[in-house]
Design an enzyme around this catalytic site. Structure first.
Site, PDB file in Angstrom:
ATOM      1  N   ASP A  30     -59.963 -17.589  -4.379  1.00  0.00           N
ATOM      2  CA  ASP A  30     -60.769 -16.464  -3.928  1.00  0.00           C
ATOM      3  C   ASP A  30     -61.178 -16.701  -2.491  1.00  0.00           C
ATOM      4  O   ASP A  30     -61.344 -17.836  -2.051  1.00  0.00           O
ATOM      5  CB  ASP A  30     -62.017 -16.279  -4.808  1.00  0.00           C
ATOM      6  N   LEU A 151     -58.700  -5.323 -20.501  1.00  0.00           N
ATOM      7  CA  LEU A 151     -59.901  -5.940 -21.090  1.00  0.00           C
ATOM      8  C   LEU A 151     -61.154  -5.118 -20.811  1.00  0.00           C
ATOM      9  O   LEU A 151     -61.214  -4.348 -19.845  1.00  0.00           O
ATOM     10  CB  LEU A 151     -60.088  -7.366 -20.556  1.00  0.00           C
ATOM     11  N   CYS A 261     -64.563   0.654 -13.491  1.00  0.00           N
ATOM     12  CA  CYS A 261     -63.215   1.169 -13.761  1.00  0.00           C
ATOM     13  C   CYS A 261     -63.133   2.678 -13.980  1.00  0.00           C
ATOM     14  O   CYS A 261     -62.430   3.364 -13.242  1.00  0.00           O
ATOM     15  CB  CYS A 261     -62.624   0.435 -14.966  1.00  0.00           C
ATOM     16  N   ARG A 329     -72.044  -1.749 -11.278  1.00  0.00           N
ATOM     17  CA  ARG A 329     -71.274  -0.765 -10.515  1.00  0.00           C
ATOM     18  C   ARG A 329     -71.291   0.596 -11.216  1.00  0.00           C
ATOM     19  O   ARG A 329     -70.960   0.698 -12.385  1.00  0.00           O
ATOM     20  CB  ARG A 329     -69.838  -1.280 -10.300  1.00  0.00           C
TER      21      ARG A 329
HETATM   22  P1  NAD Z   1     -64.019  -7.927  -8.627  1.00  0.00           P
HETATM   23  O1  NAD Z   1     -64.520  -7.164  -7.469  1.00  0.00           O
HETATM   24  O2  NAD Z   1     -64.981  -8.435  -9.657  1.00  0.00           O
HETATM   25  O3  NAD Z   1     -63.188  -9.196  -8.111  1.00  0.00           O
HETATM   26  C1  NAD Z   1     -62.258  -9.159  -7.108  1.00  0.00           C
HETATM   27  C2  NAD Z   1     -62.231 -10.544  -6.458  1.00  0.00           C
HETATM   28  O4  NAD Z   1     -61.143 -10.586  -5.536  1.00  0.00           O
HETATM   29  C3  NAD Z   1     -63.482 -10.895  -5.668  1.00  0.00           C
HETATM   30  O5  NAD Z   1     -63.982 -12.140  -6.114  1.00  0.00           O
HETATM   31  C4  NAD Z   1     -63.002 -10.946  -4.222  1.00  0.00           C
HETATM   32  O6  NAD Z   1     -63.711 -11.911  -3.442  1.00  0.00           O
HETATM   33  C5  NAD Z   1     -61.554 -11.356  -4.402  1.00  0.00           C
HETATM   34  N1  NAD Z   1     -60.676 -11.016  -3.266  1.00  0.00           N
HETATM   35  C6  NAD Z   1     -60.550  -9.833  -2.638  1.00  0.00           C
HETATM   36  N2  NAD Z   1     -59.622  -9.919  -1.674  1.00  0.00           N
HETATM   37  C7  NAD Z   1     -59.141 -11.181  -1.710  1.00  0.00           C
HETATM   38  C8  NAD Z   1     -58.155 -11.882  -0.965  1.00  0.00           C
HETATM   39  N3  NAD Z   1     -57.486 -11.281   0.026  1.00  0.00           N
HETATM   40  N4  NAD Z   1     -57.922 -13.164  -1.275  1.00  0.00           N
HETATM   41  C9  NAD Z   1     -58.608 -13.773  -2.266  1.00  0.00           C
HETATM   42  N5  NAD Z   1     -59.554 -13.160  -2.997  1.00  0.00           N
HETATM   43  C10 NAD Z   1     -59.819 -11.891  -2.733  1.00  0.00           C
HETATM   44  O7  NAD Z   1     -62.930  -6.994  -9.304  1.00  0.00           O
HETATM   45  P2  NAD Z   1     -62.535  -6.902 -10.856  1.00  0.00           P
HETATM   46  O8  NAD Z   1     -63.569  -6.144 -11.600  1.00  0.00           O
HETATM   47  O9  NAD Z   1     -62.117  -8.246 -11.336  1.00  0.00           O
HETATM   48  O10 NAD Z   1     -61.248  -5.961 -10.764  1.00  0.00           O
HETATM   49  C11 NAD Z   1     -60.017  -6.424 -10.243  1.00  0.00           C
HETATM   50  C12 NAD Z   1     -58.957  -5.394 -10.574  1.00  0.00           C
HETATM   51  O11 NAD Z   1     -58.779  -5.324 -11.999  1.00  0.00           O
HETATM   52  C13 NAD Z   1     -59.290  -3.976 -10.132  1.00  0.00           C
HETATM   53  O12 NAD Z   1     -58.116  -3.336  -9.742  1.00  0.00           O
HETATM   54  C14 NAD Z   1     -59.824  -3.340 -11.385  1.00  0.00           C
HETATM   55  O13 NAD Z   1     -59.638  -1.940 -11.402  1.00  0.00           O
HETATM   56  C15 NAD Z   1     -58.969  -3.990 -12.456  1.00  0.00           C
HETATM   57  N6  NAD Z   1     -59.583  -4.048 -13.778  1.00  0.00           N
HETATM   58  C16 NAD Z   1     -60.912  -4.349 -13.903  1.00  0.00           C
HETATM   59  C17 NAD Z   1     -61.471  -4.432 -15.183  1.00  0.00           C
HETATM   60  C18 NAD Z   1     -62.936  -4.739 -15.346  1.00  0.00           C
HETATM   61  O14 NAD Z   1     -63.440  -4.552 -16.449  1.00  0.00           O
HETATM   62  N7  NAD Z   1     -63.637  -5.223 -14.347  1.00  0.00           N
HETATM   63  C19 NAD Z   1     -60.673  -4.211 -16.316  1.00  0.00           C
HETATM   64  C20 NAD Z   1     -59.323  -3.940 -16.141  1.00  0.00           C
HETATM   65  C21 NAD Z   1     -58.778  -3.854 -14.860  1.00  0.00           C
END
Ligand code: NAD
Length: 433
Positions: A30, A151, A261, A329
């Site tokens: 990260d 998830l 989401c 969020r």
């Molecule tokens: P999040 O914001 O919690 O986490 C994203 C992470 O990526 C952060 O820790 C950020 O620092 C890191 N990051 C961003 N750019 C980076 C880079 N260039 N290099 C390294 N690290 C980097 O997001 P999330 O909730 O985990 O969601 C991630 C994806 O999964 C999204 O597309 C979301 O739509 C999808 N998703 C989320 C969920 C959910 O319940 N949260 C469920 C299914 C799918």
């Protein structure tokens, strides 16, 4: 298998930890230095039930580690997951800058053949774009898999380890074999990997979230009709939802959907459809109903006080967008609280896990209580927003002594109206008689 997961948020951290628990050697990357430091010192930056023990076990057994060193980690890996955020851009489209930055990073850092797996939720055509970007920088053979994640926060580990299905978009048998090897431990449960092309896999994720959001907005809109025509939405929900074609899940009336989401994915799908001349008109209504539903509980309180809450103290139970997470969020609580404050109320809130996240959004505009009871103390009205277990069985007699007023607003239809009224309170739920 040596796996690198880029993006250690809700999805990346859960996916990386579960993949390690399945026996793979996983390094999570990260760019957030503080997050990585927290993880390396044994902390967990998010609240997700069971995740702390799973991380502790897998780090202790040497299968899981955390770093900010993207190039070094990717260079040593055979598979690199892209699990960064894809938030809404100003026009409602998915902001893919993070995904593309990681595609470039993987392309530049690969030291041999590599498979990039896009776990983030991304619009149709993103895998093609990731291929183009990687192709500009990568001298080795590579392919790009679309593997959306389904998830749910609050039940993320169970969902990842026992998925209904794993959706995989890819182009050839070699890539397919890599994915099969990764998920082999999960296939013992008998649940399928659904292989398809990248575009269909990308769209499957949006179809799933948009359908669930539609189901929620449908029952929410029905709940308004129920109040108008004197029906009870709980009965209607059972009457319709027990039909196996419909189902009771995601069919609860409430204060509107939130989270990271549904709101953004509904917007992104609408944007995608409009952009290619194939608009998803149904989703315009889904969004509209949701906006109105988020306001409804606050509007009920305002209506009772002729729009003026000055001098009133309103207690809010639950701030996170749903129970068992600290994620704020797009939480409905934020809309409700804004409306209450605008009408002059003093708001005091309590949430079992989201207090610190909530403070980022709400700052000192509200008071924060250390417990549900403290929150209710001297309140004129109490509104239940998030159905955490600890709010399920209040002692109404005790609450009547603690509170100054006698108004209960139940945003999740959690309480028996007769029990509440028996303690001398007024009761207002969602679409109930
Ligand atoms: P999040 O914001 O919690 O986490 C994203 C992470 O990526 C952060 O820790 C950020 O620092 C890191 N990051 C961003 N750019 C980076 C880079 N260039 N290099 C390294 N690290 C980097 O997001 P999330 O909730 O985990 O969601 C991630 C994806 O999964 C999204 O597309 C979301 O739509 C999808 N998703 C989320 C969920 C959910 O319940 N949260 C469920 C299914 C799918």
């Amino acid at each position: 298998m040596k796996i690198c997961v880029v993006g250690t948020g809700y999805v990346g951290l859960v996916a990386g930890t579960c993949l390690a628990d399945m026996g793979h050697s996983v390094i999570c990357v990260d760019k957030d230095v503080d997050k990585v430091a927290t993880l390396n010192s044994g902390g967990v930056p998010i609240y997700e039930p069971g995740l702390d023990q799973l991380i502790a076990r897998n780090t202790r057994e040497g299968r899981l580690s955390f770093t900010t060193d993207g190039p070094g980690t990717i260079g040593a890996a055979k598979v690199a997951y892209i699990a960064v955020g894809t938030p809404s851009a100003a026009d409602g489209s998915a902001d893919l800058s993070g995904v593309f930055a990681v595609a470039e990073l993987i392309g530049r850092s690969a030291t041999g053949p590599i498979t990039a797996i896009v776990k983030s939720t991304v619009p149709v055509g993103t895998a093609d774009r990731v291929r183009e970007i990687m192709g500009q920088y990568c001298d080795h053979s590579f392919d790009v898999v679309s593997n959306p994640e389904f998830l749910k926060e609050g039940a993320a580990i169970g969902d990842f380890m026992k998925p209904d299905r794993i959706v995989v978009g890819c182009r050839d048998d070699k890539t397919r074999a890599v994915v099969e090897e990764i998920y082999k431990p999960l296939l013992r449960t008998g649940k399928p990997i659904l292989f398809m092309d990248n575009r269909s896999a990308e769209l499957s994720k949006y179809a799933s979230n948009a359908f669930l959001a539609t189901k929620i907005s449908f029952i929410n809109e029905l709940s308004r009709l129920c109040e108008t025509v004197g029906a009870d939405v709980d009965a209607v929900r059972r009457g319709a939802g027990t039909d196996s074609r419909i189902g009771l899940r995601f069919f609860f009336p409430g204060v509107g959907y939130g989270g990271s989401c549904f709101p953004k994915d509904v917007k992104a799908l609408m944007h995608m459809g409009a952009g290619v001349g194939s608009p998803l008109t149904i989703l315009e209504a889904v969004e509209d109903v949701n906006h109105r539903q988020k306001r409804w509980m606050a509007e009920k309180i305002l209506a009772r006080h002729d729009g003026d809450l000055s001098g009133k103290r309103v207690a809010v139970w639950g701030l996170s967008f749903k129970p068992n997470t600290d994620d704020m969020r797009e939480a409905p609580s934020l809309v409700i609280i804004d409306l209450l404050l605008a009408a002059g109320a003093k708001v005091v809130a309590y949430d079992p896990e989201a207090m610190s996240e909530a403070h980022h959004d709400l700052g000192d505009r509200i008071e924060y209580a250390d417990s549900a009871k403290e929150c209710a103390q001297n309140a004129d009205a109490l509104v239940l927003v998030t159905e955490w277990n600890e709010f399920r069985n209040p002692n109404w007699g005790e609450l009547a002594k603690l509170m100054r007023g006698r108004e209960i607003y139940d945003g999740r239809n959690l309480y028996e109206p007769d029990d509440v009224r028996a303690a001398g309170f007024s009761y207002s739920g969602v679409g109930r008689k």
